[in-house]
Write a protein that holds these residues in place. Structure first.
Motif, PDB file in Angstrom:
ATOM      1  N   GLN A 100       0.850  -1.188   0.000  1.00 13.14           N
ATOM      2  CA  GLN A 100       0.000   0.000   0.000  1.00 13.14           C
ATOM      3  C   GLN A 100       0.880   1.230   0.000  1.00 13.14           C
ATOM      4  O   GLN A 100       1.852   1.313   0.746  1.00 13.14           O
ATOM      5  N   ARG A 101       0.535   2.161  -0.859  1.00 14.22           N
ATOM      6  CA  ARG A 101       1.197   3.464  -0.862  1.00 14.22           C
ATOM      7  C   ARG A 101       0.321   4.388  -0.035  1.00 14.22           C
ATOM      8  O   ARG A 101      -0.785   4.739  -0.442  1.00 14.22           O
ATOM      9  N   GLN A 102       0.808   4.765   1.143  1.00 14.36           N
ATOM     10  CA  GLN A 102       0.052   5.673   2.008  1.00 14.36           C
ATOM     11  C   GLN A 102       0.384   7.110   1.644  1.00 14.36           C
ATOM     12  O   GLN A 102       1.542   7.503   1.622  1.00 14.36           O
ATOM     13  N   THR A 103      -0.667   7.854   1.341  1.00 12.11           N
ATOM     14  CA  THR A 103      -0.548   9.266   0.999  1.00 12.11           C
ATOM     15  C   THR A 103      -1.558  10.040   1.829  1.00 12.11           C
ATOM     16  O   THR A 103      -2.291   9.462   2.619  1.00 12.11           O
ATOM     17  N   LEU A 104      -1.606  11.351   1.626  1.00 12.99           N
ATOM     18  CA  LEU A 104      -2.610  12.158   2.317  1.00 12.99           C
ATOM     19  C   LEU A 104      -4.012  11.712   1.921  1.00 12.99           C
ATOM     20  O   LEU A 104      -4.923  11.708   2.729  1.00 12.99           O
ATOM     21  N   ALA A 105      -4.174  11.330   0.648  1.00 15.32           N
ATOM     22  CA  ALA A 105      -5.435  10.720   0.200  1.00 15.32           C
ATOM     23  C   ALA A 105      -5.288   9.218   0.423  1.00 15.32           C
ATOM     24  O   ALA A 105      -4.197   8.678   0.374  1.00 15.32           O
ATOM     25  N   SER A 106      -6.376   8.544   0.676  1.00 14.46           N
ATOM     26  CA  SER A 106      -6.287   7.105   0.927  1.00 14.46           C
ATOM     27  C   SER A 106      -5.961   6.355  -0.367  1.00 14.46           C
ATOM     28  O   SER A 106      -6.236   6.827  -1.466  1.00 14.46           O
ATOM     29  N   SER A 107      -5.363   5.178  -0.217  1.00 11.43           N
ATOM     30  CA  SER A 107      -5.062   4.343  -1.367  1.00 11.43           C
ATOM     31  C   SER A 107      -5.437   2.900  -1.048  1.00 11.43           C
ATOM     32  O   SER A 107      -5.490   2.500   0.111  1.00 11.43           O
ATOM     33  N   LEU A 108      -5.698   2.134  -2.084  1.00 14.04           N
ATOM     34  CA  LEU A 108      -6.108   0.746  -1.918  1.00 14.04           C
ATOM     35  C   LEU A 108      -4.894  -0.164  -1.758  1.00 14.04           C
ATOM     36  O   LEU A 108      -3.860   0.074  -2.382  1.00 14.04           O
ATOM     37  N   PRO A 109      -5.026  -1.237  -0.973  1.00  8.31           N
ATOM     38  CA  PRO A 109      -3.939  -2.219  -0.910  1.00  8.31           C
ATOM     39  C   PRO A 109      -3.987  -3.145  -2.125  1.00  8.31           C
ATOM     40  O   PRO A 109      -5.038  -3.351  -2.726  1.00  8.31           O
ATOM     41  N   SER A 110      -2.843  -3.686  -2.470  1.00  7.35           N
ATOM     42  CA  SER A 110      -2.723  -4.656  -3.551  1.00  7.35           C
ATOM     43  C   SER A 110      -2.120  -5.929  -2.971  1.00  7.35           C
ATOM     44  O   SER A 110      -1.162  -5.859  -2.190  1.00  7.35           O
ATOM     45  N   ALA A 111      -2.649  -7.088  -3.338  1.00  5.75           N
ATOM     46  CA  ALA A 111      -2.064  -8.358  -2.909  1.00  5.75           C
ATOM     47  C   ALA A 111      -0.749  -8.565  -3.661  1.00  5.75           C
ATOM     48  O   ALA A 111      -0.665  -8.304  -4.872  1.00  5.75           O
ATOM     49  N   VAL A 112       0.282  -9.003  -2.935  1.00  6.34           N
ATOM     50  CA  VAL A 112       1.597  -9.220  -3.540  1.00  6.34           C
ATOM     51  C   VAL A 112       2.175 -10.551  -3.095  1.00  6.34           C
ATOM     52  O   VAL A 112       1.809 -11.093  -2.048  1.00  6.34           O
ATOM     53  N   SER A 113       3.112 -11.035  -3.893  1.00  5.14           N
ATOM     54  CA  SER A 113       3.883 -12.230  -3.578  1.00  5.14           C
ATOM     55  C   SER A 113       5.334 -11.952  -3.964  1.00  5.14           C
ATOM     56  O   SER A 113       5.591 -11.495  -5.087  1.00  5.14           O
ATOM     57  N   LEU A 114       6.258 -12.198  -3.034  1.00  5.17           N
ATOM     58  CA  LEU A 114       7.690 -12.041  -3.289  1.00  5.17           C
ATOM     59  C   LEU A 114       8.385 -13.351  -2.970  1.00  5.17           C
ATOM     60  O   LEU A 114       8.144 -13.934  -1.909  1.00  5.17           O
ATOM     61  N   THR A 115       9.253 -13.802  -3.855  1.00  4.50           N
ATOM     62  CA  THR A 115      10.069 -14.977  -3.593  1.00  4.50           C
ATOM     63  C   THR A 115      11.521 -14.543  -3.551  1.00  4.50           C
ATOM     64  O   THR A 115      12.018 -13.903  -4.490  1.00  4.50           O
ATOM     65  N   LEU A 116      12.198 -14.859  -2.447  1.00  9.82           N
ATOM     66  CA  LEU A 116      13.607 -14.532  -2.248  1.00  9.82           C
ATOM     67  C   LEU A 116      14.408 -15.820  -2.288  1.00  9.82           C
ATOM     68  O   LEU A 116      14.045 -16.800  -1.635  1.00  9.82           O
ATOM     69  N   SER A 117      15.507 -15.812  -3.045  1.00  4.95           N
ATOM     70  CA  SER A 117      16.343 -17.003  -3.145  1.00  4.95           C
ATOM     71  C   SER A 117      17.774 -16.619  -3.499  1.00  4.95           C
ATOM     72  O   SER A 117      18.027 -16.107  -4.599  1.00  4.95           O
ATOM     73  N   SER A 159       5.093  13.171   2.239  1.00  8.61           N
ATOM     74  CA  SER A 159       3.807  12.656   2.705  1.00  8.61           C
ATOM     75  C   SER A 159       3.407  11.310   2.102  1.00  8.61           C
ATOM     76  O   SER A 159       2.249  10.927   2.149  1.00  8.61           O
ATOM     77  N   THR A 160       4.367  10.584   1.553  1.00  5.22           N
ATOM     78  CA  THR A 160       4.062   9.305   0.922  1.00  5.22           C
ATOM     79  C   THR A 160       4.999   8.228   1.451  1.00  5.22           C
ATOM     80  O   THR A 160       6.208   8.428   1.510  1.00  5.22           O
ATOM     81  N   VAL A 161       4.418   7.083   1.839  1.00 10.55           N
ATOM     82  CA  VAL A 161       5.199   5.949   2.336  1.00 10.55           C
ATOM     83  C   VAL A 161       4.708   4.688   1.643  1.00 10.55           C
ATOM     84  O   VAL A 161       3.505   4.437   1.582  1.00 10.55           O
ATOM     85  N   ASP A 162       5.644   3.905   1.113  1.00  8.02           N
ATOM     86  CA  ASP A 162       5.321   2.601   0.545  1.00  8.02           C
ATOM     87  C   ASP A 162       5.480   1.558   1.636  1.00  8.02           C
ATOM     88  O   ASP A 162       6.509   1.530   2.329  1.00  8.02           O
ATOM     89  N   ILE A 163       4.481   0.679   1.793  1.00  9.95           N
ATOM     90  CA  ILE A 163       4.489  -0.322   2.863  1.00  9.95           C
ATOM     91  C   ILE A 163       4.139  -1.688   2.295  1.00  9.95           C
ATOM     92  O   ILE A 163       3.078  -1.869   1.699  1.00  9.95           O
ATOM     93  N   TYR A 164       5.048  -2.639   2.492  1.00 10.37           N
ATOM     94  CA  TYR A 164       4.784  -4.046   2.192  1.00 10.37           C
ATOM     95  C   TYR A 164       4.601  -4.749   3.526  1.00 10.37           C
ATOM     96  O   TYR A 164       5.473  -4.671   4.393  1.00 10.37           O
ATOM     97  N   LYS A 165       3.492  -5.460   3.712  1.00 14.41           N
ATOM     98  CA  LYS A 165       3.248  -6.280   4.896  1.00 14.41           C
ATOM     99  C   LYS A 165       3.200  -7.726   4.410  1.00 14.41           C
ATOM    100  O   LYS A 165       2.297  -8.104   3.657  1.00 14.41           O
ATOM    101  N   LEU A 166       4.179  -8.526   4.837  1.00 16.25           N
ATOM    102  CA  LEU A 166       4.380  -9.850   4.266  1.00 16.25           C
ATOM    103  C   LEU A 166       4.490 -10.929   5.331  1.00 16.25           C
ATOM    104  O   LEU A 166       5.049 -10.687   6.408  1.00 16.25           O
ATOM    105  N   LYS A 167       3.989 -12.109   5.005  1.00 16.26           N
ATOM    106  CA  LYS A 167       4.136 -13.285   5.866  1.00 16.26           C
ATOM    107  C   LYS A 167       4.790 -14.391   5.037  1.00 16.26           C
ATOM    108  O   LYS A 167       4.417 -14.605   3.879  1.00 16.26           O
ATOM    109  N   LYS A 168       5.730 -15.073   5.663  1.00 16.57           N
ATOM    110  CA  LYS A 168       6.419 -16.164   4.976  1.00 16.57           C
ATOM    111  C   LYS A 168       5.498 -17.371   4.897  1.00 16.57           C
ATOM    112  O   LYS A 168       4.819 -17.725   5.849  1.00 16.57           O
TER     113      LYS A 168
END
Length: 136
Positions: free
Chosen positions: A41-58, A126-135
């Protein structure tokens, strides 16, 4: 054997028996190889929608997917971890018709809350990018 020799031997034995994770950066333990799913989710002064993501680290490489096209822009690249930060380098070719600050590239702070790893990056005042992830 002298008293100091015995103490030294005990300390050396204790150190050698410790797990190698004891000497690793805590961020590297929080964000180890594997597949992570969650939201962006990109948090800004205006609200923004979350997007589902998947990251694979190797082994220093990453690949990713998002449920929304180019929000965030995930493809593949390399990464390194140190000092409670992860540095992503995107290696894909992108067209010029979208906001390139949405590409997973650059330095993110790593924190952990229970079983969730949170990656954050400030984008201006005023903008923050946030990834919230679970392994997985």
């Amino acid at each position: 054997m002298k008293k100091t020799g015995i103490i030294f031997l005990c300390i050396a034995t204790s150190l050698l028996s410790c797990s190698k994770d004891m000497f690793r950066d805590p961020a590297a333990i929080m964000l180890s190889d594997g597949t992570y799913v969650g939201t962006f989710q990109r948090q800004t002064l205006a609200s923004s929608l979350p997007s589902a993501v998947s990251l694979t680290l190797s082994n220093g490489n990453w690949t990713g997917n998002a449920s929304m096209e180019r929000y965030p822009a995930l493809c593949s690249g390399t990464y390194s971890i140190g000092n409670n930060q992860v540095q992503f380098e995107d290696t894909c070719t992108w067209s010029a018709n979208f906001d390139w600050t949405l590409i997973l590239d650059g330095t993110y702070e790593i924190t952990q809350y229970d079983d969730t790893v949170v990656l954050t990056r400030q984008q201006g005042n005023s903008t923050v990018d946030i990834y919230k992830l679970k392994k997985q």
